[in-house]
Design an enzyme around this catalytic site. Structure first.
Site, short mmCIF file in Angstrom:
data_model
loop_
_atom_site.label_atom_id
_atom_site.label_comp_id
_atom_site.label_asym_id
_atom_site.label_seq_id
_atom_site.Cartn_x
_atom_site.Cartn_y
_atom_site.Cartn_z
N THR A 1 -3.98 1.15 -4.63
CA THR A 1 -4.07 2.61 -4.51
C THR A 1 -3.27 3.19 -3.36
O THR A 1 -3.26 4.40 -3.14
CB THR A 1 -5.54 3.04 -4.38
N GLU B 1 -8.88 12.65 13.45
CA GLU B 1 -8.95 11.24 13.09
C GLU B 1 -10.06 10.57 13.90
O GLU B 1 -10.13 10.72 15.12
CB GLU B 1 -7.62 10.55 13.35
N ALA B 2 -10.92 9.83 13.21
CA ALA B 2 -12.03 9.16 13.89
C ALA B 2 -11.55 8.01 14.77
O ALA B 2 -12.17 7.71 15.80
CB ALA B 2 -13.03 8.63 12.86
N ASN C 1 -3.23 -2.27 5.58
CA ASN C 1 -3.29 -2.97 4.30
C ASN C 1 -2.14 -3.96 4.12
O ASN C 1 -1.36 -4.22 5.04
CB ASN C 1 -3.36 -1.96 3.14
N ALA D 1 -8.18 9.36 -2.26
CA ALA D 1 -8.49 8.51 -3.42
C ALA D 1 -9.81 8.88 -4.09
O ALA D 1 -10.02 8.55 -5.25
CB ALA D 1 -8.51 7.04 -3.00
N ALA E 1 -3.55 9.83 2.63
CA ALA E 1 -3.31 11.18 2.13
C ALA E 1 -3.33 12.22 3.25
O ALA E 1 -2.50 13.14 3.27
CB ALA E 1 -4.36 11.54 1.08
N HIS F 1 -9.73 -1.31 -3.48
CA HIS F 1 -9.10 -0.08 -3.95
C HIS F 1 -10.14 0.92 -4.45
O HIS F 1 -10.05 1.42 -5.58
CB HIS F 1 -8.10 -0.39 -5.06
#
Length: 523
Positions: free
Chosen positions: A499, A47-48, A103, A488, A27, A454
């Site tokens: 998801t 962003e980590a 994923n 999510a 997202a 998910h």
């Protein structure tokens, strides 16, 4: 309401961005791309994990959509599936693109009833009719782009394996499903479809089309978009009831305060509640027990964890030489409704081309998955230390309705192993011991269920009168100003699908609101 501004955090960055997006995942990357379409809006994406701006330099575990990336770009989270189960790995992507970059690249939408159910809970902007344009906008469906409920020009390319590309085991699975009476389903994203057929997948050949590739790649040229990788958000700083900064840790362990006008938390269903809790936003008693100053007592943070419980049959391969670990792990799916259920397409059966990798060669599998659930779990902190992973307790099949439906799906999968031509490829069921009775299957569901990976629902959206809701339907946090959650975690319940696509859709919806209705968010 307390204040967390006195807890330090290192030097303050000089620039104040209009929008600070925390987490460049399924997202967050979408929101950063959509919000930065306004050239007058400065957007910072934190962003980590690492960032790979050039596709040619991207590691193969991220581009290889034939199997998941399990180690190199993972958060290392663990979870407890059931009260008696062992602690297990819960893969989550730590890289630009997030879990969409690691994923299985399954591109299922779920069913209209999922989103109409969200709307019925007081979130009328999330009904099927409202979200369908976003689903169409995000996709470039190479098979059905001309259909009225599909899109043909979006950033995420989607296709299905034609019969000529299916592995022998997947062809046999579809033939066995047809023999068992399930209808052919060529497009599982048709809103009324059910049966067996090819998975819709956001893959081009082997390439996994993540949000880093589909959304961030074309947006990188914008001067108003800044992407900062290897920048982990430890907590949010609240001053006078408003989030004014994020405490960010760099790769060398130093921290700084990054300031902005609006913060959009997109760290996912595990990490987003963890960030909120470390920021003092959550159940007061839990925070106090960990020595965290309470900024806002919000009971719903970390609650309502929803996910898909699954049980897998491990099948010995009669022809192990046909198992190729370099081939796609998933190509097909069977979706159907449990007998007597009023929840359409609440069950799935998937065939895995191989199981266990190098540790268990000679096996493939059938996974029975419950897609609509009543059981809930939670995410909570084990420590205020941001380097300590949260505790994730899934609570699978604590509701008898879930246990009995998943047990039924396991028995359905077991029956398929006896149907030709799939039966001819199987040299015995290695697990669970056969035959399985209904009572034994229910017990397996209650004790041995595992995650479909998910997780969602842990920062639930809902109306003001819902005591479990943390954000409103626009993602705005009710407890503090200047904060939106968009991933999510805001889903009230898990959709009847992986998801992946729903998370991207959430980014599309809220990203467009940020761009087109900025006043809704104080911009």
């Amino acid at each position: 309401m307390g204040d967390s501004s006195d807890r330090g955090g290192g030097p303050t960055s000089g620039e104040v961005h209009d929008v600070v997006v925390i987490g460049a995942g399924s997202a967050g990357a979408v929101i950063a791309a959509r919000a930065s379409e306004d050239p007058n809006r400065s957007v910072l994406l934190l962003e980590a994990g690492p960032d790979y701006p050039v596709l040619a330099d991207t590691p193969p575990d991220l581009t290889n959509g034939h199997d998941n990336s399990y180690v190199d770009h993972d958060w290392g989270f663990r979870y407890l599936p059931t009260a008696v189960a062992r602690n297990q790995a819960l893969p989550r992507g730590r890289v630009t693109g997030g879990s969409s970059a690691v994923n299985t690249a399954i591109a299922l939408r779920g069913v209209p009833q999922d989103y109409d159910g969200w709307a019925a809970l007081g979130n009328d902007q999330w009904s099927w009719d409202q979200v369908l344009p976003a689903f169409r906008r995000l996709e470039r469906d190479l098979d059905y782009g001309a259909a009225p409920f599909h899109g043909d020009a979006g950033p995420i390319s989607i296709r299905r394996y034609p019969p000529a590309e299916l592995l022998p085991s997947h062809l046999a699975f579809l033939e066995a499903a047809a023999t068992a009476g399930y209808p052919d389903c060529p497009d599982h994203n048709d809103p009324v479809a059910w049966g067996s057929g090819p998975q819709p997948m956001n893959k081009l050949g082997r390439l996994r089309v993540s949000t880093a590739i589909g959304y961030l790649a074309p947006a990188r040229v914008r001067p108003n978009l800044t992407i900062r990788a290897s920048s982990a958000t430890r907590r949010l700083v609240v001053e006078g009831g408003r989030v004014t900064a994020a405490e960010v840790e760099g790769p060398d362990g130093t921290t700084e305060l990054v300031r902005g006008r609006l913060f959009v938390l997109c760290a996912g269903a595990v990490a987003s509640p963890a960030v909120l809790l470390r920021s003092g936003i959550g159940p007061a008693a839990e925070l106090a027990a960990l020595g965290i100053d309470v900024v806002a007592d919000v009971a719903g943070v970390g609650r309502n964890l929803d996910d898909h419980p699954a049980l897998s049959l491990v099948l010995g391969a009669r022809y192990p030489e046909t198992l190729d670990l370099d081939q796609p792990i998933i190509q097909t799916i069977l979706r159907y409704t449990a007998p007597g259920s009023d929840q359409f397409n609440d069950l799935q059966i998937e065939l895995f081309s191989f199981m266990g990798g190098a540790r268990n060669q000679g096996a493939f599998g059938l996974a029975a998955v419950l897609e609509q659930t009543w059981s809930r779990g939670c995410v909570r902190l084990a420590s205020a230390d941001p380097h300590v992973g949260p505790v994730v307790e899934s609570g699978f099949c604590t509701d008898h309705r879930d246990a009995h439906r998943l047990a039924g799906a396991l028995l359905d999968a077991a029956h398929l192993t006896t149907v030709e031509p799939l039966a001819g490829l199987i040299d015995g069921v290695r697990w669970p011991p056969m035959p399985v009775t209904q009572d034994a299957a229910v017990e397996l569901a209650r004790t041995r269920s595992g995650s479909g990976y998910h997780p969602c629902g842990t920062v639930r959206m809902g109306p003001a009168e819902d005591p479990t809701a943390v954000v409103d339907q626009f993602g705005r946090c009710r407890a503090v100003d200047g904060l939106v959650v968009a991933d999510a975690s805001i889903m009230p319940s898990v959709p009847r699908a992986n998801t992946n696509l729903t998370s991207i859709m959430i980014g599309e919806v809220i990203g467009e609101w940020l761009r087109t209705v900025p006043s809704r968010y104080g911009l």
